[in-house]
Design a protein around this motif. Structure first.
Motif, PDB file in Angstrom:
ATOM      1  N   ASP A 214       0.832  -1.207   0.000  1.00 57.48           N
ATOM      2  CA  ASP A 214       0.000   0.000   0.000  1.00 57.48           C
ATOM      3  C   ASP A 214       0.867   1.258   0.000  1.00 57.48           C
ATOM      4  OD1 ASP A 214      -2.352  -1.447   0.033  1.00 57.48           O
ATOM      5  OD2 ASP A 214      -2.621  -1.311   2.213  1.00 57.48           O
ATOM      6  N   ARG A 215       1.937   1.229   0.783  1.00 56.34           N
ATOM      7  CA  ARG A 215       2.821   2.397   0.866  1.00 56.34           C
ATOM      8  C   ARG A 215       3.684   2.527  -0.383  1.00 56.34           C
ATOM      9  NH1 ARG A 215       3.064   4.954   5.789  1.00 56.34           N
ATOM     10  NH2 ARG A 215       1.453   4.166   7.192  1.00 56.34           N
ATOM     11  N   ILE A 216       4.132   1.406  -0.930  1.00 50.43           N
ATOM     12  CA  ILE A 216       4.928   1.465  -2.152  1.00 50.43           C
ATOM     13  C   ILE A 216       4.153   2.174  -3.256  1.00 50.43           C
ATOM     14  CG2 ILE A 216       5.900   0.044  -4.017  1.00 50.43           C
ATOM     15  CD1 ILE A 216       6.697  -2.013  -1.881  1.00 50.43           C
ATOM     16  N   GLU A 217       2.867   1.860  -3.396  1.00 49.56           N
ATOM     17  CA  GLU A 217       2.097   2.444  -4.489  1.00 49.56           C
ATOM     18  C   GLU A 217       1.919   3.944  -4.314  1.00 49.56           C
ATOM     19  OE1 GLU A 217      -2.597   2.278  -4.109  1.00 49.56           O
ATOM     20  OE2 GLU A 217      -1.755   0.248  -4.082  1.00 49.56           O
ATOM     21  N   ARG A 218       2.025   4.436  -3.084  1.00 49.27           N
ATOM     22  CA  ARG A 218       1.883   5.877  -2.859  1.00 49.27           C
ATOM     23  C   ARG A 218       3.204   6.619  -3.025  1.00 49.27           C
ATOM     24  NH1 ARG A 218      -2.040   4.295   1.440  1.00 49.27           N
ATOM     25  NH2 ARG A 218      -0.587   4.803   3.133  1.00 49.27           N
ATOM     26  N   VAL A 219       4.300   5.893  -3.049  1.00 48.76           N
ATOM     27  CA  VAL A 219       5.616   6.520  -3.146  1.00 48.76           C
ATOM     28  C   VAL A 219       6.233   6.362  -4.536  1.00 48.76           C
ATOM     29  CG1 VAL A 219       8.007   6.450  -2.281  1.00 48.76           C
ATOM     30  CG2 VAL A 219       6.084   6.280  -0.669  1.00 48.76           C
ATOM     31  N   ILE A 220       6.016   5.225  -5.185  1.00 48.39           N
ATOM     32  CA  ILE A 220       6.743   4.907  -6.420  1.00 48.39           C
ATOM     33  C   ILE A 220       5.769   4.863  -7.598  1.00 48.39           C
ATOM     34  CG2 ILE A 220       8.251   3.245  -7.565  1.00 48.39           C
ATOM     35  CD1 ILE A 220       9.192   2.379  -4.788  1.00 48.39           C
ATOM     36  N   PRO A 221       5.948   5.719  -8.590  1.00 46.59           N
ATOM     37  CA  PRO A 221       5.053   5.727  -9.753  1.00 46.59           C
ATOM     38  C   PRO A 221       5.052   4.377 -10.475  1.00 46.59           C
ATOM     39  CG  PRO A 221       6.425   7.711  -9.707  1.00 46.59           C
ATOM     40  CD  PRO A 221       6.957   6.794  -8.650  1.00 46.59           C
ATOM     41  N   GLY A 222       3.896   4.017 -10.993  1.00 49.41           N
ATOM     42  CA  GLY A 222       3.766   2.771 -11.732  1.00 49.41           C
ATOM     43  C   GLY A 222       3.196   1.624 -10.917  1.00 49.41           C
ATOM     44  N   PHE A 223       3.064   1.829  -9.595  1.00 52.16           N
ATOM     45  CA  PHE A 223       2.582   0.757  -8.723  1.00 52.16           C
ATOM     46  C   PHE A 223       1.159   1.008  -8.228  1.00 52.16           C
ATOM     47  CE2 PHE A 223       7.071  -0.019  -8.731  1.00 52.16           C
ATOM     48  CZ  PHE A 223       7.191  -1.394  -8.582  1.00 52.16           C
ATOM     49  N   GLU A 224       0.415   1.817  -8.945  1.00 51.74           N
ATOM     50  CA  GLU A 224      -0.960   2.101  -8.558  1.00 51.74           C
ATOM     51  C   GLU A 224      -1.764   0.796  -8.458  1.00 51.74           C
ATOM     52  OE1 GLU A 224       0.630   3.445 -11.116  1.00 51.74           O
ATOM     53  OE2 GLU A 224       1.037   5.482 -10.378  1.00 51.74           O
ATOM     54  N   ASN A 225      -2.594   0.712  -7.401  1.00 48.60           N
ATOM     55  CA  ASN A 225      -3.420  -0.485  -7.184  1.00 48.60           C
ATOM     56  C   ASN A 225      -2.560  -1.748  -7.140  1.00 48.60           C
ATOM     57  OD1 ASN A 225      -5.892  -1.656  -6.651  1.00 48.60           O
ATOM     58  ND2 ASN A 225      -6.455  -1.897  -8.812  1.00 48.60           N
ATOM     59  N   PHE A 226      -1.431  -1.633  -6.459  1.00 45.05           N
ATOM     60  CA  PHE A 226      -0.383  -2.651  -6.446  1.00 45.05           C
ATOM     61  C   PHE A 226      -0.928  -4.021  -6.040  1.00 45.05           C
ATOM     62  CE2 PHE A 226       4.245  -3.361  -4.714  1.00 45.05           C
ATOM     63  CZ  PHE A 226       4.390  -4.449  -5.569  1.00 45.05           C
ATOM     64  N   ASN A 227      -1.597  -4.095  -4.908  1.00 38.61           N
ATOM     65  CA  ASN A 227      -2.023  -5.397  -4.388  1.00 38.61           C
ATOM     66  C   ASN A 227      -2.968  -6.131  -5.332  1.00 38.61           C
ATOM     67  OD1 ASN A 227      -0.811  -6.063  -1.764  1.00 38.61           O
ATOM     68  ND2 ASN A 227      -1.684  -4.100  -1.103  1.00 38.61           N
ATOM     69  N   ALA A 228      -3.855  -5.409  -5.956  1.00 35.03           N
ATOM     70  CA  ALA A 228      -4.793  -6.058  -6.865  1.00 35.03           C
ATOM     71  C   ALA A 228      -4.112  -6.472  -8.162  1.00 35.03           C
ATOM     72  CB  ALA A 228      -5.971  -5.132  -7.153  1.00 35.03           C
ATOM     73  N   ARG A 229      -3.318  -5.584  -8.731  1.00 40.38           N
ATOM     74  CA  ARG A 229      -2.711  -5.871 -10.032  1.00 40.38           C
ATOM     75  C   ARG A 229      -1.681  -6.986  -9.965  1.00 40.38           C
ATOM     76  NH1 ARG A 229      -0.076  -0.650 -11.461  1.00 40.38           N
ATOM     77  NH2 ARG A 229       0.306  -1.508 -13.538  1.00 40.38           N
ATOM     78  N   VAL A 230      -0.931  -7.047  -8.856  1.00 43.59           N
ATOM     79  CA  VAL A 230       0.107  -8.072  -8.780  1.00 43.59           C
ATOM     80  C   VAL A 230      -0.481  -9.457  -8.568  1.00 43.59           C
ATOM     81  CG1 VAL A 230       0.643  -8.150  -6.289  1.00 43.59           C
ATOM     82  CG2 VAL A 230       2.498  -8.348  -7.987  1.00 43.59           C
ATOM     83  N   ARG A 231      -1.734  -9.521  -8.144  1.00 48.62           N
ATOM     84  CA  ARG A 231      -2.403 -10.817  -7.963  1.00 48.62           C
ATOM     85  C   ARG A 231      -3.032 -11.338  -9.253  1.00 48.62           C
ATOM     86  NH1 ARG A 231      -2.345  -8.851  -2.667  1.00 48.62           N
ATOM     87  NH2 ARG A 231      -2.096 -10.512  -1.088  1.00 48.62           N
ATOM     88  N   GLN A 232      -2.984 -10.543 -10.290  1.00 46.80           N
ATOM     89  CA  GLN A 232      -3.420 -11.041 -11.588  1.00 46.80           C
ATOM     90  C   GLN A 232      -2.392 -12.052 -12.091  1.00 46.80           C
ATOM     91  OE1 GLN A 232      -3.602  -7.497 -13.944  1.00 46.80           O
ATOM     92  NE2 GLN A 232      -5.383  -6.662 -12.865  1.00 46.80           N
ATOM     93  N   PRO A 233      -2.810 -13.087 -12.805  1.00 45.06           N
ATOM     94  CA  PRO A 233      -1.843 -14.069 -13.307  1.00 45.06           C
ATOM     95  C   PRO A 233      -0.723 -13.407 -14.108  1.00 45.06           C
ATOM     96  CG  PRO A 233      -4.082 -14.856 -13.636  1.00 45.06           C
ATOM     97  CD  PRO A 233      -4.199 -13.436 -13.160  1.00 45.06           C
ATOM     98  N   GLY A 234       0.499 -13.623 -13.679  1.00 52.58           N
ATOM     99  CA  GLY A 234       1.634 -13.032 -14.381  1.00 52.58           C
ATOM    100  C   GLY A 234       2.013 -11.645 -13.939  1.00 52.58           C
ATOM    101  N   GLY A 235       1.171 -10.995 -13.098  1.00 50.89           N
ATOM    102  CA  GLY A 235       1.511  -9.669 -12.596  1.00 50.89           C
ATOM    103  C   GLY A 235       1.262  -8.566 -13.602  1.00 50.89           C
ATOM    104  N   PHE A 236       2.094  -7.522 -13.589  1.00 52.19           N
ATOM    105  CA  PHE A 236       1.887  -6.366 -14.461  1.00 52.19           C
ATOM    106  C   PHE A 236       3.233  -5.784 -14.880  1.00 52.19           C
ATOM    107  CE2 PHE A 236       2.053  -4.770 -10.121  1.00 52.19           C
ATOM    108  CZ  PHE A 236       2.822  -3.622 -10.195  1.00 52.19           C
TER     109      PHE A 236
END
Length: 772
Positions: A591-613
């Protein structure tokens, strides 16, 4: 300085040398994988573990950072990946009894291979001041030692915090947060010693220090140049991508000082043609270039491209791309037209006809990918060399086009992700602003020490505490004797590790070994199993799920170790960082990574998609270049190449096939014909004859540098080998002792491990003769 061979090294008593292989992988790779896995893990554990490597519901290989294809084979691993998994998932254990039996003096002469073969660390260990060995310590007491020693420093910059590329994104983010919360940017990492030159050149020229291609781009390319890289050993799964590209019509040019098997032919063990057939010929042309001659080759290409455009305006260059997206073309072109063929031929060691044949492949290709690794990044002139690679691709619009682009092939499995997470001694202001705003503190702005500067600071007494998150710093660093002396000067050294290695033996006045979970192991917390993420070499972020029972009930995850270190050092009441919350639930870290580092928006949901993002890459995605000029920058670079005095040789350090980075899996180098030994020196037969030597003679290798210090690696067996005249090669870390600390690449400060001037001294009956 003389580096003695370990006491139990077999020397040439067991060493056998045969002809080099003419292909990579095949049945021998399968049998080698199964043998290593069986020896370390046993049959059932091997099967259960290897079938989870690089799978979407499995764990990321702890070896290299090569990306996974969308459609994965059930056995989505290579020979060296199997070895890496076997090393970590081994059933062998290093318990407190081991340290009770072995003093540091006893362990000192042991080889890196022997140390690694002892097994997994099981308990936190402490070497008190004046003690001759490690002893058990509780986790709480270990963190108290760290807090006490860090708190006793006069300034936070008296500590350095190293990171290996194996650390997860979550661990890396918390580590840099802890370090900056402590008050320093001293964050050296393994990138400083490998691809720092790539990052330096790419940030300047295209605005981002990462490659611009995906696997699909490789498959779609017309031409792939593989330069200064040995994929058959260092990134074997890349061979499958090259095979597919060849099947789809691509041509491949291999540019390398040694004719590596993996550059020539690939027998894919997952296909019948790779098992019973001849496999796939990969290289359409092999350019056996002299060490450090790559810049000259690309300057030749660039000159010829400009001349071809002169002869047929509009037929060669992508002028619309140049006019719209680039800066500095006129100055570059004026310089490039003056490239001297005499200097090019001398630097490359190649016949002009071979260069022109390769240029014919270039002209015939619309979409070109250039791949490279350490063969380009570890020279004095590495940054200008990579700038000229960028120039080459810019001329024809081969950045931001499907099937084309830049492909620096990273080594360790999350080395690129660690840098994305902020592991960098020279962070940009925007990152620090976001980090400070998120955690309500003012991060330090002063640039910190990289790896080489950290060694200098420890040597000079300016850094007194050294903490390493993974890796084997002593074996990875240059100038081994000086590096060891520097670490021994520290008041405290801390190694966060899975297995025993050389850096545990080279201890500070006090030393801690903090054993952690590996990638293969389940990370179980009261709220449930925790998952970590990694970023591959092409910017894809995905989950890694360990499943094995941990090697010991006393292990902590890297995340837990960092959180507890943070609480102990910065204070339990520190309101800025919820360390306990982060340790309990890694989703909160993301949650904190997505607020600090561009490109990680909605990190937890997107990384749980098969293969990631896939992370955004402005030059690739939209031809947007965030450089100082706002455009992709052409550069005019003076031609450089190593200068070698008469009678001397130019040495490159390299890996064996039974090795990944500093981890030694075995004593064979199957592709180069070496069995049961590592102290070998590969050199051209004419260079042997010129020095009055014969194949099999024993020599000391002595490096020559302007500081006048003698650096000697003794007792190497000469091996007659098809190297370029005047060039030789030997394995690291055995020859890191020859790399002077102050011999580094301009701008990137990367050690020049691929261009070391050496002389040979023959050993006769235990006596060293005059210069050979």
């Amino acid at each position: 300085m003389t580096r003695k061979p370990p006491a139990e090294d077999p020397g040439d008593a067991r060493l056998r040398v045969g002809p080099p292989k003419e292909y990579a992988a095949g049945i021998p790779a399968v049998t080698s994988s199964l043998r290593h896995a069986g020896e370390q893990m046993g049959a059932r554990r091997s099967l259960l573990t290897l079938l989870r490597v690089n799978q979407k519901e499995g764990f990321d290989c702890p070896g290299c950072a090569w990306p996974e294809p969308d459609h994965r084979h059930k056995a989505e691993f290579c020979e060296n990946g199997a070895k890496a998994v076997a090393e970590e998932a081994t059933v062998r254990r290093v318990t407190p009894d081991f340290f009770a039996e072995h003093t540091l003096e006893d362990l000192l002469p042991r080889s890196d291979y022997w140390l690694g073969q002892q097994g997994r660390l099981t308990h936190p260990m402490y070497r008190p001041t004046g003690a001759d060995r490690y002893e058990s310590i509780s986790w709480d007491d270990a963190f108290a030692v760290i807090a006490r020693e860090l708190g006793a420093l006069d300034h936070p910059d008296q500590a350095a915090f190293y990171t290996s590329g194996r650390a997860s994104n979550e661990a890396a983010f918390l580590y840099q947060l802890f370090v900056r919360g402590f008050g320093t940017n001293n964050l050296p990492d393994c990138s400083n010693m490998c691809h720092e030159s790539s990052g330096s050149a790419l940030v300047e020229t295209i605005g981002i220090g990462k490659g611009s291609v995906s696997l699909e781009d490789l498959y779609e390319a017309d031409l792939i140049l593989v330069v200064g890289q040995n994929p058959g050993t260092n990134h074997p799964r890349m061979l499958s991508a090259l095979e597919r590209a060849k099947q789809q019509g691509a041509r491949v040019i291999a540019v390398n000082p040694l004719p590596e098997a993996g550059l020539l032919r690939f027998k894919n063990p997952q296909k019948p043609s790779g098992v019973i057939g001849g496999g796939t010929k990969l290289a359409d042309q092999f350019l056996q270039i002299r060490l450090g001659g790559d810049q000259a080759l690309f300057q030749a290409f660039n000159r010829m491209l400009l001349e071809a455009e002169d002869e047929g305006p509009g037929s060669c260059l992508d002028t619309s791309f140049i006019e719209r997206y680039t800066h500095g073309f006129e100055e570059f072109a004026e310089h490039a037209r003056k490239a001297s063929w005499d200097e090019i031929l001398q630097a490359t060691g190649l016949p002009e006809g071979e260069i022109r044949t390769a240029f014919g492949h270039v002209l015939a290709a619309k979409k070109i990918v250039v791949c490279w690794a350490m063969g380009l990044t570890q020279h004095k002139h590495s940054v200008p060399t990579i700038r000229d690679v960028v120039n080459f691709l810019l001329l024809r619009g081969n950045i931001g086009r499907p099937g084309a682009g830049l492909c620096p092939v990273r080594g360790h499995s999350n080395v690129q992700g660690d840098r994305t997470m902020g592991i960098y001694e020279k962070p940009d202001a925007a990152f620090l602003d976001r980090l400070g705003a998120e955690f309500a503190f003012t991060p330090p702005r002063r640039h910190g020490h990289d790896a080489v500067d950290s060694i200098r600071a420890m040597r000079d007494g300016d850094v007194k505490v050294f903490v390493a998150l993974g890796g084997n710093f002593v074996a990875a660093a240059p100038d081994t004797d000086l590096t060891e002396q520097a670490l021994r000067r520290c008041r405290l050294t801390v190694q966060i590790s899975t297995k025993l290695n050389r850096s545990h033996v080279i201890a500070g006045e006090q030393a801690l070994i903090l054993p952690c979970l590996g990638r293969t192991e389940a990370d179980l917390r009261p709220d449930g199993p925790q998952l970590v993420t990694v970023e591959d070499s092409m910017g894809m972020v995905h989950l890694s799920r360990g499943r094995l029972t941990p090697a010991s009930e006393h292990l902590l995850s890297e995340v837990a170790i960092i959180c507890r270190m943070g609480r102990a050092t910065l204070g339990e009441a520190d309101p800025r960082v919820p360390w306990e919350e982060f340790e309990a639930d890694y989703d909160r870290i993301r949650d904190r990574i997505e607020r600090v580092i561009p490109g990680f928006e909605n990190f937890n949901a997107r990384v749980r998609q098969p293969g990631g993002f896939t992370l955004p890459h402005p030059p690739r995605d939209e031809r947007r270049f965030t450089t100082a000029t706002g455009l992709a920058n052409f550069t005019a670079n003076p031609l450089e190449s190593p200068k070698v005095p008469p009678g001397r040789l130019l040495l490159q350090t390299l890996r064996s096939h039974d090795q990944y980075n500093t981890t030694i899996y075995g004593l064979d180098d199957r592709y180069r014909g070496i069995q049961q030994g590592r102290r070998v020196l590969f050199l051209h037969p004419d260079d042997l004859t010129e020095r009055g030597l014969a194949d099999g003679d024993m020599v000391d290798i002595v490096s020559e540098y302007e500081d006048g210090v003698e650096r000697r690696a003794p007792a190497f067996r000469t091996v007659s080998y098809p190297t370029p005249r005047g060039c030789c090669a030997a394995y690291f870390p055995e020859t890191n002792v020859l790399v002077p600390l102050d011999s580094t690449a301009a701008i990137s400060n990367t050690p020049t491990s691929k261009s070391i001037v050496v002389r040979l001294e023959q050993v006769r009956g235990g006596q060293v003769s005059a210069d050979a």
